[in-house]
Structure formats: structure tokens, C-alpha cells
Design a protein around this motif. Sequence first.
Motif, PDB file in Angstrom:
ATOM      1  N   LYS A  27      -1.205   1.772   6.807  1.00  0.00           N
ATOM      2  CA  LYS A  27       0.336   1.532   7.134  1.00  0.00           C
ATOM      3  C   LYS A  27       0.764   0.819   8.087  1.00  0.00           C
ATOM      4  CE  LYS A  27       2.319   5.192   4.080  1.00  0.00           C
ATOM      5  NZ  LYS A  27       2.989   6.576   3.982  1.00  0.00           N
ATOM      6  N   ASN A  28       0.195   0.940   9.250  1.00  0.00           N
ATOM      7  CA  ASN A  28       0.437   0.436  10.606  1.00  0.00           C
ATOM      8  C   ASN A  28      -0.791  -0.122  11.210  1.00  0.00           C
ATOM      9  OD1 ASN A  28       3.288   1.166  10.855  1.00  0.00           O
ATOM     10  ND2 ASN A  28       2.356   3.257  10.618  1.00  0.00           N
ATOM     11  N   ARG A  47       1.526  -4.685  10.367  1.00  0.00           N
ATOM     12  CA  ARG A  47       2.664  -3.781   9.451  1.00  0.00           C
ATOM     13  C   ARG A  47       2.873  -2.841  10.747  1.00  0.00           C
ATOM     14  NH1 ARG A  47      -0.667  -2.092   4.047  1.00  0.00           N
ATOM     15  NH2 ARG A  47      -0.150  -4.128   2.993  1.00  0.00           N
ATOM     16  N   GLN A  52       6.498  -5.806   7.336  1.00  0.00           N
ATOM     17  CA  GLN A  52       5.027  -6.505   7.265  1.00  0.00           C
ATOM     18  C   GLN A  52       5.246  -7.981   7.593  1.00  0.00           C
ATOM     19  OE1 GLN A  52       2.054  -6.303   4.334  1.00  0.00           O
ATOM     20  NE2 GLN A  52       2.047  -8.442   3.894  1.00  0.00           N
TER      21      GLN A  52
END
Length: 133
Positions: A27-28, A47, A52
Motif C-alpha cells: 500500500k505504501n 505509493r 500513486q
Amino acid sequence: MKKLIILSLITVSLSSCEQDLKCADFKNGTFLIPGDSIYPISSNIIRKNGRQVEWEKAGDSTHAIIKYLDDCNWILTYDTELSELDELEQLINNSGGVKVEVLEIKGDTLFYNGVLKNDTLLFEQPGTIIKLK
């Protein structure tokens, strides 16, 4: 016997250092989408918090919004406020985005299937995302 014990300890230590990544780990961070036979150019991605930024070469970035359905499924659309969309990106947004489903994670690599669907089109594309940081 001592050599066997030491070798066993080294093997256990090395195997416990391997990352066991999960969907949420994608996710990151910083990622790479490697080129393939369909699209041979690799992309770098950063991200953070459902956003993104993607670029293939310096100065040529695209901004996207990620709506997470759960940790392993999301819908990607392009941010019209931060990027001027090309024809394909407009088609993606007009079709409700690309739905991405995680198929498998091996080591630092996530394998996915992306689906673009509207009234007249159904396009599926598998791909990979490699976590760099």
C-alpha cells in the motif's frame, strides 16, 4: 558435529531474514513494475495514502488514485487534477478504473491481474509489482 550445528544455525538465521510480505505491505512504499512482453517499459512507483505517482523516465509522471476494496483488491483511476490524461487513461477513468486483484505474493514480488471492463470492452492483464522500499 560442531560444524553441523553452526551450519544449521546459519541456515535458520538466513531463512528468518527473508521478508514475508503481505498485501498491506504494497500500500505504501517504492515499487517497480517491470516491463513485459505486452508493455516492455518498466515503471517506478511511489505509493502513499491511496495515491500513486508513476514514471517511466524522469520528468514524465502520472498521478493515480487507489481505492482499496480490501488489502488485496483495489481500483486504480487517474487523477485528473494532477495529470493531463491520455486517451487510454481517459478510457480507464470513464470505465470506472482498473480493478486489480492480488493473485500471489512471493518474496518481494506481488503478482496481480488487472481488469478493465465497460459495456463494450473486457481487457485483462496480469502483471507484477516489486517492492523496493
